[in-house]
Design a protein around this motif. Structure first.
Motif, PDB file in Angstrom:
ATOM      1  N   LYS A 121     -13.053   3.248   2.859  1.00 30.20           N
ATOM      2  CA  LYS A 121     -11.962   4.219   2.819  1.00 30.20           C
ATOM      3  C   LYS A 121     -10.650   3.474   2.609  1.00 30.20           C
ATOM      4  CE  LYS A 121     -14.412   7.913   4.164  1.00 30.20           C
ATOM      5  NZ  LYS A 121     -14.530   9.178   3.401  1.00 30.20           N
ATOM      6  N   THR A 122      -9.748   4.132   1.942  1.00 26.72           N
ATOM      7  CA  THR A 122      -8.392   3.606   1.842  1.00 26.72           C
ATOM      8  C   THR A 122      -7.461   4.519   2.615  1.00 26.72           C
ATOM      9  OG1 THR A 122      -7.981   4.844  -0.198  1.00 26.72           O
ATOM     10  CG2 THR A 122      -8.830   2.591  -0.424  1.00 26.72           C
ATOM     11  N   GLN A 123      -6.401   3.957   3.109  1.00 29.18           N
ATOM     12  CA  GLN A 123      -5.362   4.721   3.810  1.00 29.18           C
ATOM     13  C   GLN A 123      -5.872   5.409   5.079  1.00 29.18           C
ATOM     14  OE1 GLN A 123      -3.985   7.137   0.366  1.00 29.18           O
ATOM     15  NE2 GLN A 123      -2.086   5.950   0.490  1.00 29.18           N
ATOM     16  N   LEU A 124      -6.821   4.766   5.765  1.00 25.58           N
ATOM     17  CA  LEU A 124      -7.184   5.258   7.090  1.00 25.58           C
ATOM     18  C   LEU A 124      -5.995   5.108   8.033  1.00 25.58           C
ATOM     19  CD1 LEU A 124     -10.784   4.074   8.111  1.00 25.58           C
ATOM     20  CD2 LEU A 124      -9.992   6.407   7.703  1.00 25.58           C
ATOM     21  N   ALA A 125      -5.449   3.912   8.071  1.00 25.40           N
ATOM     22  CA  ALA A 125      -4.304   3.659   8.948  1.00 25.40           C
ATOM     23  C   ALA A 125      -3.025   4.267   8.383  1.00 25.40           C
ATOM     24  CB  ALA A 125      -4.141   2.161   9.161  1.00 25.40           C
ATOM     25  N   ASP A 126      -2.809   4.084   7.085  1.00 27.43           N
ATOM     26  CA  ASP A 126      -1.605   4.605   6.428  1.00 27.43           C
ATOM     27  C   ASP A 126      -1.935   5.953   5.786  1.00 27.43           C
ATOM     28  OD1 ASP A 126       0.996   4.719   5.502  1.00 27.43           O
ATOM     29  OD2 ASP A 126       0.533   3.610   3.656  1.00 27.43           O
ATOM     30  N   SER A 127      -2.314   6.913   6.610  1.00 26.99           N
ATOM     31  CA  SER A 127      -2.802   8.205   6.123  1.00 26.99           C
ATOM     32  C   SER A 127      -1.668   9.100   5.621  1.00 26.99           C
ATOM     33  CB  SER A 127      -3.543   8.932   7.240  1.00 26.99           C
ATOM     34  OG  SER A 127      -3.781  10.275   6.903  1.00 26.99           O
ATOM     35  N   PRO A 128      -1.748   9.595   4.389  1.00 18.23           N
ATOM     36  CA  PRO A 128      -0.746  10.548   3.901  1.00 18.23           C
ATOM     37  C   PRO A 128      -0.697  11.815   4.752  1.00 18.23           C
ATOM     38  CG  PRO A 128      -2.009   9.646   2.073  1.00 18.23           C
ATOM     39  CD  PRO A 128      -2.698   9.210   3.328  1.00 18.23           C
ATOM     40  N   ALA A 129      -1.873  12.275   5.228  1.00 15.67           N
ATOM     41  CA  ALA A 129      -1.913  13.498   6.028  1.00 15.67           C
ATOM     42  C   ALA A 129      -1.155  13.345   7.334  1.00 15.67           C
ATOM     43  CB  ALA A 129      -3.362  13.892   6.308  1.00 15.67           C
ATOM     44  N   ALA A 130      -1.204  12.139   7.920  1.00 13.49           N
ATOM     45  CA  ALA A 130      -0.513  11.911   9.183  1.00 13.49           C
ATOM     46  C   ALA A 130       1.000  11.995   9.029  1.00 13.49           C
ATOM     47  CB  ALA A 130      -0.905  10.556   9.765  1.00 13.49           C
ATOM     48  N   LYS A 131       1.477  11.791   7.826  1.00 13.09           N
ATOM     49  CA  LYS A 131       2.932  11.839   7.580  1.00 13.09           C
ATOM     50  C   LYS A 131       3.457  13.269   7.475  1.00 13.09           C
ATOM     51  CE  LYS A 131       3.270   7.363   5.174  1.00 13.09           C
ATOM     52  NZ  LYS A 131       1.903   6.887   5.476  1.00 13.09           N
ATOM     53  N   VAL A 132       2.586  14.200   7.054  1.00 12.09           N
ATOM     54  CA  VAL A 132       3.028  15.586   6.854  1.00 12.09           C
ATOM     55  C   VAL A 132       2.380  16.554   7.832  1.00 12.09           C
ATOM     56  CG1 VAL A 132       3.557  15.204   4.432  1.00 12.09           C
ATOM     57  CG2 VAL A 132       1.285  16.012   5.067  1.00 12.09           C
TER      58      VAL A 132
END
Length: 286
Positions: A121-132
């Motif tokens: 997976k990519t962006q587990l830690a830097d998740s786009p969903a977590a930002k919005v």
């Protein structure tokens, strides 16, 4: 690259991995599982996942096929063989293949079936969903009463996720007797007047490994916590809402059944807990 899959002691290309049609995991959902996140090539909260695995096996009177050291060695090889820097390792143990179909448990000498595979997976830690933040709907909780055992009986959670998708939402929260139990694959929380509220542990919910860590970190950060039931109406009127899971860590929820939570944006408590969890978990990763 073809994934390497673990099946009963063998490390195989995924297209060569096989499990018997008579396996009770396939016929009866007679199996338990765990999912461990990998960040920077290391296992997150691994000790907690092993502890819960052993509990689930014991609750179903199943044999634990490996020692802690053996489980760790298998997981580490799966990370190495598949070149996983960020992703997930899925582990499943079934009651095995008794050679035919029967509702009764097979004899104790029936070997369990053990399967592991990885998901990069990519962006587990830097998740786009977590930002919005994400949106959830509520659905009746129609599952069996032993949700504390992490079994592979996941049809209804899958149906709930599809109901959310059909409603234009990201996920679903289960409701029983007027109160939220948990999410389709996560533990749920609200924040009101600086107090974090989450349902107490019981047979009604999964004893989340990420939940335990996040609540510990919250207490260490002098945050106030109340373990009690809450309603959908309380969630809609809360200042913040979020959920926790091994693959999402801390995920802000900004809409519940179409109503905005707070100002409709991820709040400071969820954001801080996510940062703390990621930082501390990376330190203790194996």
């Amino acid at each position: 690259m073809t994934r390497t899959v673990y099946v009963n002691g063998d490390y195989l290309p995924e297209d060569q991995a096989r499990v018997s049609v008579f396996d009770r995991g396939f016929l009866m959902a007679d199996a338990v599982y765990e999912v461990t996140s990998v960040l920077g090539g290391k296992l997150i909260d691994f000790a907690g996942h092993l502890t819960r695995l052993k509990r689930s096996l014991a609750e179903l009177e199943m044999t634990n096929p490996h020692s802690d050291d053996e489980w760790l060695a298998i997981h580490r090889r799966m990370v190495a063989d598949n070149g996983i820097d960020e992703g997930l390792i899925y582990l499943q143990v079934t009651r095995g293949n008794p050679g035919d179909r029967d509702f009764a448990y097979p004899s104790a000498d029936t070997a369990p079936t053990v399967v592991l595979f990885t998901q990069a997976k990519t962006q587990l830690a830097d998740s786009p969903a977590a930002k919005v933040g994400i949106s959830v709907i509520s659905v009746p909780d129609l599952r069996w009463s032993r949700r504390d055992i992490k079994t592979v009986q996941l049809l209804y959670p899958s149906m709930a996720k599809m109901a959310a998708k059909a409603a234009g939402a990201d996920d679903a929260w289960f409701v029983e007797d007027g109160f939220v139990t948990e999410g389709s694959s996560n533990n749920t929380y609200i924040v009101k007047d600086g107090v974090i509220v989450t349902r107490a542990l019981s047979n009604d919910i999964l004893h989340g490994i990420t939940r335990a860590a996040v609540l510990r970190f919250a207490a260490e950060a002098q945050m106030k916590i109340e373990e009690r039931n809450f309603t959908i109406a309380e969630a809609q009127a809360a200042d913040e809402a979020f959920y926790t899971s091994a693959s999402s860590f801390v995920m802000p929820v900004v809409s519940v059944d179409g109503a905005s939570v707070g100002d409709g944006k991820p709040g400071p408590v969820a954001a801080r807990l996510r940062d703390i969890y990621l930082e501390e978990s990376r330190k203790s990763a194996v």
